[in-house]
Design an enzyme around this catalytic site. Structure first.
Site, PDB file in Angstrom:
ATOM      1  N   ASP A  88     -59.622 -64.133  24.425  1.00 11.97           N
ATOM      2  CA  ASP A  88     -59.825 -63.313  23.234  1.00 11.97           C
ATOM      3  C   ASP A  88     -58.521 -63.154  22.459  1.00 11.97           C
ATOM      4  O   ASP A  88     -57.465 -62.935  23.046  1.00 11.97           O
ATOM      5  CB  ASP A  88     -60.345 -61.938  23.679  1.00 11.97           C
ATOM      6  CG  ASP A  88     -60.606 -61.017  22.502  1.00 11.97           C
ATOM      7  OD1 ASP A  88     -61.395 -61.405  21.623  1.00 11.97           O
ATOM      8  OD2 ASP A  88     -60.015 -59.923  22.461  1.00 11.97           O
ATOM      9  N   GLU A 134     -59.734 -68.251  21.360  1.00 11.58           N
ATOM     10  CA  GLU A 134     -60.111 -67.804  20.015  1.00 11.58           C
ATOM     11  C   GLU A 134     -58.840 -67.601  19.201  1.00 11.58           C
ATOM     12  O   GLU A 134     -58.028 -66.746  19.530  1.00 11.58           O
ATOM     13  CB  GLU A 134     -60.879 -66.473  20.085  1.00 11.58           C
ATOM     14  CG  GLU A 134     -61.240 -65.954  18.701  1.00 11.58           C
ATOM     15  CD  GLU A 134     -61.306 -64.423  18.596  1.00 11.58           C
ATOM     16  OE1 GLU A 134     -61.957 -63.936  17.660  1.00 11.58           O
ATOM     17  OE2 GLU A 134     -60.700 -63.722  19.424  1.00 11.58           O
TER      18      GLU A 134
END
Ligand code: CA
Length: 545
Positions: free
Chosen positions: A243, A279
């Site tokens: 993330d 990401e």
């Protein structure tokens, strides 16, 4: 008695003959619904399904999705039996955060070693992993390393320590190691800093004050994560989705890549076949640079979302968004990414939990056809392809984040067993398309389209792994034509990205193909191969082999 039996035999013979004729027609149809054998290779080029456990399936009746519920729906995702055709055929699952947290989305972790109570127990998770293993589904976890929850004991320890200091006393990580875990300063820059109680100290929190940023340059913090990844991998986890990797050191690609290289090394030392995808929500020229870190994949944002390459192609507004340009973009991807990391695995996706759902990207004529075709382009791309849960039903959801994370529509009856209530702040969402129950019965549904598209990936390993070349002679504004070659085997993919029916002729001699290997149609007309001519109805795909 004997005579009657003879009569019966003749009757049976006639019946067999009639049903045999029926089979002939069925066989023709079967060709069109992609009857080639599955050829699933056990590597890191997978078909991933992104699951938000909270909204997927409720196993205990409290309205919140959980591991019991998700496990009960694994047969929908992949039943592990190649002979059945009732599952979606995903062989990877990306679980959005599952660790103990204070929020519904769980991106603020309180305990990295436990399952959030709303999702069940560690035993429920272990039972889920056993079922995934049986089905050869690789499970990757959302790993939040950029920040913790402000309720995490590391942060509580650190801030209590700062608050306990006497006037004039300077804090040090030697005295309390947790002081070094976060970015504390007396001179906050910008708005992303928050005061520690009434002290003169501030902490960095790039997202919200409840998510303090970790100091990933601190060796103690790295040791913590080395233990955390080991813990989950020992439970069978096959990798991680990282993330907010661009925020590790706010937008400092070089320093972020150093963090990724360290994590990659750590994870691969435990299991060389593990998979890591990051990401990095930035333009292509930035996120592609993250391949230099050596991690397997970086999400291919350029193709996703309402302004991405896929939508622009289908909402054709000029030659920059033609079928030809789409084909060229695949070549460009391949050239640029292989230069940065020869072992790169692209990670194409179309939507995710931060983006509005795709059904809202298109309007007017051919809306449904475009929604399907967008999924097809996504799933015809190289790499590990990701599909966000509910996209295969054409679910709606836009505006606040909660709307993008609405309950999986197993049924239109919101109270039906397994149905989730969704995040508390979620607004009323009008759904344009049917729930799974109705779509399963409709051969032309978005659901059945997606299932066929995933199946093509499972039949043709060239789609995910093949070296792409461009078929210049038949490519034009409406047609994207490419060849993919993997392990000496070639397929040709023709995509009609326009609203017009098209005929494309391709020399069998030059391109050495024999058959229409597979096809995807968004309307009622079939894709057909007659001689060397492929008839492509509006928004359709043909695969020649
Ligand atoms: Ca529940």
């Amino acid at each position: 008695m004997k005579k009657r039996r003879k009569g019966l035999c003749i009757l049976l013979a006639i019946m067999l003959l009639v049903s045999g004729c029926g089979k002939e027609t069925k066989k023709e149809e079967a060709t069109l619904i992609n009857s080639a054998p599955l050829n699933i290779i056990d590597d890191n080029y997978r078909n991933y399904y992104e699951v938000f456990v909270y909204s997927f399936c409720d196993g205990d009746g409290d309205g919140i999705g959980d591991f019991k519920g998700l496990t009960s729906k694994l047969d929908y995702i992949n039943d592990g039996d190649d002979k059945t055709d009732s599952d979606m055929g995903f062989n990877g699952i990306w679980l959005m955060p599952i660790m103990q947290s204070t929020t519904y989305h769980k991106y603020d972790v309180v305990d990295y070693y436990n399952i959030d109570k709303e999702y069940g127990t560690l035993d429920d998770f272990k039972a889920f992993m056993v079922e995934c293993e049986k089905r050869n589904i690789k499970v990757i976890l959302d790993l939040v390393m950029n920040h913790t929850s402000s309720q995490h004991e590391w942060f509580i320890e650190a801030t209590e320590y700062i608050k306990s200091l006497k006037e004039g006393q300077e804090p040090s990580a030697k005295e309390n190691k947790y002081f070094g875990y976060y970015n504390f300063t007396k001179e906050p820059q910008g708005t992303k800093y928050y005061q520690v109680g009434n002290t003169e100290w501030y902490y960095e929190a790039g997202f919200v004050s409840e998510m303090p940023d970790l100091n990933l340059g601190n060796q103690e913090v790295r040791k913590e994560f080395e233990e955390i990844v080991k813990y989950w991998m020992d439970l069978g986890v096959g990798g991680f989705r990282l993330d907010a990797a661009k925020e590790y050191y706010s937008d400092n690609t070089e320093k972020n890549n150093e963090v990724l290289a360290w994590l990659n090394h750590t994870v691969k030392a435990i299991d060389k076949d593990a998979y890591i995808v990051a990401e990095v929500w930035t333009p292509f020229n930035t996120y592609s640079q993250y391949y230099k870190s050596g991690i397997d994949s970086v999400f291919d944002f350029a193709f996703a979302d309402a302004n991405g390459k896929i939508v622009k192609t289908l909402n054709y507004t000029g030659s920059d968004n033609s079928g030809k340009a789409l084909g060229q973009s695949f070549i460009t991807l391949q050239e640029k990414l292989s230069e940065l990391n020869p072992n790169y695995i692209d990670a194409p996706f179309f939507t995710n939990h931060d983006l509005a759902r795709a059904a809202g990207y298109f309007s007017g004529d051919n809306q449904t056809e475009k929604t399907k075709m967008a999924g097809a382009i996504n799933l015809m791309m190289n790499g590990s392809a990701f599909v966000y849960y509910g996209e295969e039903l054409g679910m709606n959801g836009s505006g606040i984040d909660e709307n993008k994370r609405a309950p999986m529509r197993w049924s239109k009856e919101e109270t039906k067993e397994g149905m989730c209530r969704g995040p508390v702040a979620m607004e009323r969402i009008e759904q344009e398309y049917d729930s799974l129950e109705e779509q399963q019965k409709d051969d032309n549904s978005i659901y059945n389209f997606y299932k066929q598209a995933v199946k093509l990936r499972n039949q043709n390993p060239e789609i995910a792994r093949g070296l792409v070349t461009y078929i210049d002679e038949v490519t034009d504004e409406d047609i994207c034509a490419i060849t993919k070659e993997y392990n000496g085997s070639k397929i040709h993919i023709l995509m009609n990205v326009s609203a017009e029916a098209k005929s494309v002729s391709l020399s069998k001699e030059t391109y050495s193909y024999n058959e229409l290997r597979g096809a995807l149609k968004t309307g009622k007309d079939n894709v057909l191969l007659k001689g060397e001519t492929v008839k492509l109805p509006p928004y359709s795909v043909a695969i020649l082999k």
